[in-house]
Scaffold this motif. Sequence first.
Motif, PDB file in Angstrom:
ATOM      1  N   GLU A 192       7.614 -58.314 -16.321  1.00  0.00           N
ATOM      2  CA  GLU A 192       7.815 -56.916 -15.711  1.00  0.00           C
ATOM      3  C   GLU A 192       6.906 -56.719 -15.067  1.00  0.00           C
ATOM      4  N   TYR A 193       5.350 -57.022 -15.641  1.00  0.00           N
ATOM      5  CA  TYR A 193       4.753 -56.765 -15.058  1.00  0.00           C
ATOM      6  C   TYR A 193       4.305 -57.720 -13.870  1.00  0.00           C
ATOM      7  N   LYS A 194       4.667 -58.860 -14.262  1.00  0.00           N
ATOM      8  CA  LYS A 194       4.494 -60.363 -13.326  1.00  0.00           C
ATOM      9  C   LYS A 194       5.358 -60.182 -11.490  1.00  0.00           C
ATOM     10  N   ALA A 195       6.675 -59.166 -12.361  1.00  0.00           N
ATOM     11  CA  ALA A 195       7.990 -58.542 -11.677  1.00  0.00           C
ATOM     12  C   ALA A 195       7.684 -57.200 -10.634  1.00  0.00           C
ATOM     13  N   LYS A 196       6.718 -56.891 -11.241  1.00  0.00           N
ATOM     14  CA  LYS A 196       6.084 -55.304 -10.448  1.00  0.00           C
ATOM     15  C   LYS A 196       7.066 -54.285 -10.356  1.00  0.00           C
ATOM     16  N   ASN A 197       7.649 -54.911 -12.153  1.00  0.00           N
ATOM     17  CA  ASN A 197       8.978 -53.542 -11.997  1.00  0.00           C
ATOM     18  C   ASN A 197       7.719 -52.589 -12.828  1.00  0.00           C
ATOM     19  N   ILE A 198       7.049 -52.909 -13.272  1.00  0.00           N
ATOM     20  CA  ILE A 198       5.919 -52.301 -13.776  1.00  0.00           C
ATOM     21  C   ILE A 198       4.658 -51.959 -13.455  1.00  0.00           C
ATOM     22  N   ARG A 199       4.672 -50.979 -12.519  1.00  0.00           N
ATOM     23  CA  ARG A 199       3.143 -50.960 -12.031  1.00  0.00           C
ATOM     24  C   ARG A 199       2.165 -50.577 -12.977  1.00  0.00           C
ATOM     25  N   GLY A 200       0.972 -50.674 -12.785  1.00  0.00           N
ATOM     26  CA  GLY A 200      -0.424 -50.170 -13.213  1.00  0.00           C
ATOM     27  C   GLY A 200      -1.079 -51.512 -14.051  1.00  0.00           C
ATOM     28  N   PHE A 201      -1.759 -50.999 -14.868  1.00  0.00           N
ATOM     29  CA  PHE A 201      -2.621 -52.023 -16.024  1.00  0.00           C
ATOM     30  C   PHE A 201      -2.038 -52.216 -16.453  1.00  0.00           C
ATOM     31  N   CYS A 202      -2.340 -53.125 -17.407  1.00  0.00           N
ATOM     32  CA  CYS A 202      -1.892 -53.700 -18.962  1.00  0.00           C
ATOM     33  C   CYS A 202      -2.445 -54.148 -19.777  1.00  0.00           C
ATOM     34  N   HIS A 203      -2.996 -53.586 -20.540  1.00  0.00           N
ATOM     35  CA  HIS A 203      -4.184 -53.580 -22.242  1.00  0.00           C
ATOM     36  C   HIS A 203      -3.076 -54.172 -23.050  1.00  0.00           C
ATOM     37  N   LEU A 204      -3.068 -55.333 -23.627  1.00  0.00           N
ATOM     38  CA  LEU A 204      -2.493 -55.438 -25.051  1.00  0.00           C
ATOM     39  C   LEU A 204      -3.306 -55.390 -26.163  1.00  0.00           C
ATOM     40  N   TYR A 205      -2.963 -55.791 -27.035  1.00  0.00           N
ATOM     41  CA  TYR A 205      -2.992 -55.878 -28.718  1.00  0.00           C
ATOM     42  C   TYR A 205      -2.905 -56.582 -29.653  1.00  0.00           C
ATOM     43  N   ASP A 206      -2.864 -57.870 -28.845  1.00  0.00           N
ATOM     44  CA  ASP A 206      -1.995 -58.840 -29.801  1.00  0.00           C
ATOM     45  C   ASP A 206      -3.299 -59.774 -30.085  1.00  0.00           C
ATOM     46  N   GLY A 207      -2.850 -60.068 -31.590  1.00  0.00           N
ATOM     47  CA  GLY A 207      -3.607 -60.487 -32.227  1.00  0.00           C
ATOM     48  C   GLY A 207      -4.615 -59.511 -33.227  1.00  0.00           C
ATOM     49  N   GLN A 208      -4.753 -58.574 -32.340  1.00  0.00           N
ATOM     50  CA  GLN A 208      -5.675 -56.935 -33.439  1.00  0.00           C
ATOM     51  C   GLN A 208      -4.901 -56.117 -34.164  1.00  0.00           C
ATOM     52  N   GLU A 209      -3.568 -56.490 -34.615  1.00  0.00           N
ATOM     53  CA  GLU A 209      -2.265 -55.705 -34.849  1.00  0.00           C
ATOM     54  C   GLU A 209      -2.861 -55.781 -36.908  1.00  0.00           C
ATOM     55  N   ALA A 210      -3.579 -55.972 -37.310  1.00  0.00           N
ATOM     56  CA  ALA A 210      -4.106 -56.057 -38.616  1.00  0.00           C
ATOM     57  C   ALA A 210      -4.883 -54.635 -38.565  1.00  0.00           C
ATOM     58  N   VAL A 211      -6.078 -54.618 -37.589  1.00  0.00           N
ATOM     59  CA  VAL A 211      -6.505 -52.887 -37.644  1.00  0.00           C
ATOM     60  C   VAL A 211      -5.791 -52.005 -37.415  1.00  0.00           C
ATOM     61  N   ALA A 212      -5.034 -51.549 -37.030  1.00  0.00           N
ATOM     62  CA  ALA A 212      -4.364 -50.784 -36.576  1.00  0.00           C
ATOM     63  C   ALA A 212      -3.259 -50.088 -37.506  1.00  0.00           C
TER      64      ALA A 212
END
Length: 211
Positions: free
Chosen positions: A1-21
């Motif tokens: 959806e970000y690539k299609a520009k249906n969602i605007r702005g920045f996107c910083h994901l948490y991939d690989g860090q889930e065990a921390v939270a």
Amino acid sequence: EYKAKNIRGFCHLYDGQEAVATGINAAFEPEDDWITSYRCHCIALLRGGTIKEIVGELFGLSCGMSQAKGGSMHFYNKAGHFWGGAGIVGAQVPLGTGLAFANKYAVKPGEPMNVAIGCYGDGAANQGQIWESANMASLWKLPMIFCIENNQYGMGTSIDRHSSHSDYYKMGNHIPGIRIDGMNVLAVKKGMEFVREFASTGNGPMYVEMM
């Protein structure tokens, strides 16, 4: 959806860090305060948010967690003691120190305190505002946890190129610190139970590095 520009702005994901939270949340009380960087989606869910609120915020809908005013980088849940989602690198840490001050101010002397945690990446670890926050937290023995989520790259730059000191848990100087395996959710839970106990009983702040 970000690539299609249906969602605007920045996107910083948490991939690989889930065990921390997940491990931190398992070790914390619901009233403990949590503030983090713009990689905040998973923590927002852990601290009481819903999928509808999170996805709604990404799409800029009024049902979003911040009522479409924050976007990907700014999730909040006051009832869940989750204070963001900060878009400026390192800026969440002074705010977290203020939350720790409020927690100490709110209890009677000698009683256990709720803690505050400020999570930030290795790329933010040398920010001046973090050093200042650590100084105040140490002076006033605040129940503050400085948590470095070290993925070994700050915006694509290796820690060997952007930091002269890469043992981040030692950065607090006389403030004690520990390093935890951030890929092991059980290690994170057990380690953070110790850290929370230390900070909540009047011993002051602690540095934690998640690797």
